[in-house]
Design a protein around this motif. Structure first.
Motif, PDB file in Angstrom:
ATOM      1  N   GLY A 166      25.598 -30.309  51.482  1.00  0.00           N
ATOM      2  CA  GLY A 166      24.053 -30.696  51.543  1.00  0.00           C
ATOM      3  C   GLY A 166      24.693 -32.563  52.292  1.00  0.00           C
ATOM      4  N   ALA A 167      25.581 -33.063  51.883  1.00  0.00           N
ATOM      5  CA  ALA A 167      26.032 -34.382  52.318  1.00  0.00           C
ATOM      6  C   ALA A 167      27.970 -33.624  52.130  1.00  0.00           C
ATOM      7  N   ARG A 168      28.018 -34.509  52.734  1.00  0.00           N
ATOM      8  CA  ARG A 168      29.791 -35.105  53.381  1.00  0.00           C
ATOM      9  C   ARG A 168      29.912 -35.997  51.586  1.00  0.00           C
ATOM     10  N   HIS A 169      31.633 -35.336  51.418  1.00  0.00           N
ATOM     11  CA  HIS A 169      31.812 -36.214  49.959  1.00  0.00           C
ATOM     12  C   HIS A 169      33.433 -36.263  50.779  1.00  0.00           C
ATOM     13  N   LEU A 170      34.381 -36.938  49.756  1.00  0.00           N
ATOM     14  CA  LEU A 170      35.648 -36.675  49.909  1.00  0.00           C
ATOM     15  C   LEU A 170      35.842 -37.105  47.828  1.00  0.00           C
ATOM     16  N   VAL A 171      37.150 -35.802  47.651  1.00  0.00           N
ATOM     17  CA  VAL A 171      36.577 -35.003  46.544  1.00  0.00           C
ATOM     18  C   VAL A 171      37.737 -35.612  45.940  1.00  0.00           C
ATOM     19  N   LEU A 172      38.514 -37.179  45.088  1.00  0.00           N
ATOM     20  CA  LEU A 172      39.522 -37.377  44.850  1.00  0.00           C
ATOM     21  C   LEU A 172      39.324 -37.053  43.246  1.00  0.00           C
ATOM     22  N   VAL A 173      40.848 -36.651  42.984  1.00  0.00           N
ATOM     23  CA  VAL A 173      40.524 -35.578  40.606  1.00  0.00           C
ATOM     24  C   VAL A 173      41.635 -36.404  40.370  1.00  0.00           C
ATOM     25  N   VAL A 174      41.400 -37.454  39.540  1.00  0.00           N
ATOM     26  CA  VAL A 174      42.500 -37.668  39.434  1.00  0.00           C
ATOM     27  C   VAL A 174      42.812 -37.427  37.320  1.00  0.00           C
ATOM     28  N   ALA A 175      44.237 -37.811  36.965  1.00  0.00           N
ATOM     29  CA  ALA A 175      45.158 -36.891  35.979  1.00  0.00           C
ATOM     30  C   ALA A 175      44.654 -37.489  35.016  1.00  0.00           C
ATOM     31  N   THR A 176      44.017 -38.866  34.707  1.00  0.00           N
ATOM     32  CA  THR A 176      43.567 -39.166  33.536  1.00  0.00           C
ATOM     33  C   THR A 176      42.041 -39.794  33.522  1.00  0.00           C
ATOM     34  N   ARG A 177      41.753 -40.069  32.330  1.00  0.00           N
ATOM     35  CA  ARG A 177      40.421 -40.412  31.679  1.00  0.00           C
ATOM     36  C   ARG A 177      40.269 -41.611  32.270  1.00  0.00           C
TER      37      ARG A 177
END
Length: 289
Positions: A166-177
């Motif tokens: 529905g909208a474009r996003h860059l997903v970045l997943v990090v290793a720690t909270r």
């Protein structure tokens, strides 16, 4: 609920989406009848409210069907999840629970409104057909530099990708909270980066376990430092996780967002067998005067 009107402006409602507490989740403005409003006036209203988005509805010919437009303080966006949830709940508060259809800039979005076990109105939106694509090394490197993050901060099991539902996003997943909690980015630089790539937000994620995620969404292109609860990005994340094989349909995911802003919210994401679209569910409550 809070509302206001002037000779130039229909009634404006205020709702908090993805929460049971008006002080939590993501505030949204809702105009249930935007028939008389120009796009310029809609933008003015959104800027005056100052919320990340305001939804403007115009009744379509079919019963329960609406044209929906979404404005941040700076620009119109094709789709907004939290404002869709807020608007659908506002419609249901007036007309009753059931199925509604929103015709958005991204396509047709069905929304089902029911009541949760506590008796609160809850909306489930079904995204447009999602898709993802790899993020190039240069795109990722530049985004990390603007965030003040390093490549070593990312989770190697969940690589960066662009995702759209529905909208474009860059997903970045990090290793720690802890890395997710420490967010202090280059506002103007990230806004320019996102504009050049047609991004609505960055979907920044930490995976607690296979079904639980913590997310944050910078939104400088809309004039907002951070979006407290982001339904469009939640849908995009569901598509991303399924495409990577990190989850298998049927699946139910819980996203926690807004904790770092003092506005905690919960977004439920569901993936169904035989349907690649993503469903996002949340309650919405009026914001009192």
């Amino acid at each position: 609920m809070t509302s206001e009107r002037s000779p130039r402006t229909p009634e404006i409602l205020r709702y908090a989406a993805f929460t049971t507490d008006p002080a939590g989740g993501n505030p949204a403005g809702v105009v249930l009848d935007a028939t008389t409003l120009s796009a310029g006036r809609m933008l003015e209203i959104a800027a005056e409210l100052g919320y990340s988005e305001t939804a403007f509805l115009t009744a379509a010919a079919a019963p329960g069907s609406y044209t929906a437009r979404y404005f941040s303080p700076l620009l119109e966006v094709p789709f907004c999840g939290h404002a869709t949830v807020a608007a659908a709940v506002a419609v249901a508060a007036r007309d009753g629970v059931g199925r509604y259809t929103f015709h958005t800039g991204a396509g047709e979005v069905p929304v089902e409104v029911d009541t949760d076990p506590a008796g609160l109105l809850r909306a489930t939106l079904t995204s447009v057909e999602p898709h993802t694509e790899p993020a190039g090394a240069a795109d990722v490197e530049q985004a990390l530099a603007l965030l003040g993050w390093a490549a070593e901060d990312l989770d190697p099991a969940l690589p960066p990708r662009f995702a759209h539902a529905g909208a474009r996003h860059l997903v970045l997943v990090v290793a720690t909270r802890a890395r997710l909690a420490d967010l202090d980015y280059d506002f103007d630089g990230l806004a320019a980066y996102m504009t050049a790539r047609d991004l609505t937000t960055l979907q920044l994620v930490w995976r607690e376990d296979a079904g639980t995620y913590h997310v944050r969404d910078p939104f400088p292109v809309g004039g907002v430092v951070e979006d407290p609860a982001t339904g469009a990005a939640a849908a995009a994340l569901g598509a991303y996780l399924r495409e990577l094989g990190a989850v298998t349909a049927p699946a139910e995911l819980t996203l926690h967002q807004g904790d770092d802003l003092g506005r905690p919210g919960i977004l439920r994401v569901s993936l169904h067998e035989g349907d690649t679209r993503v469903r996002v569910t949340g309650t919405a409550v009026p914001i009192p005067a």
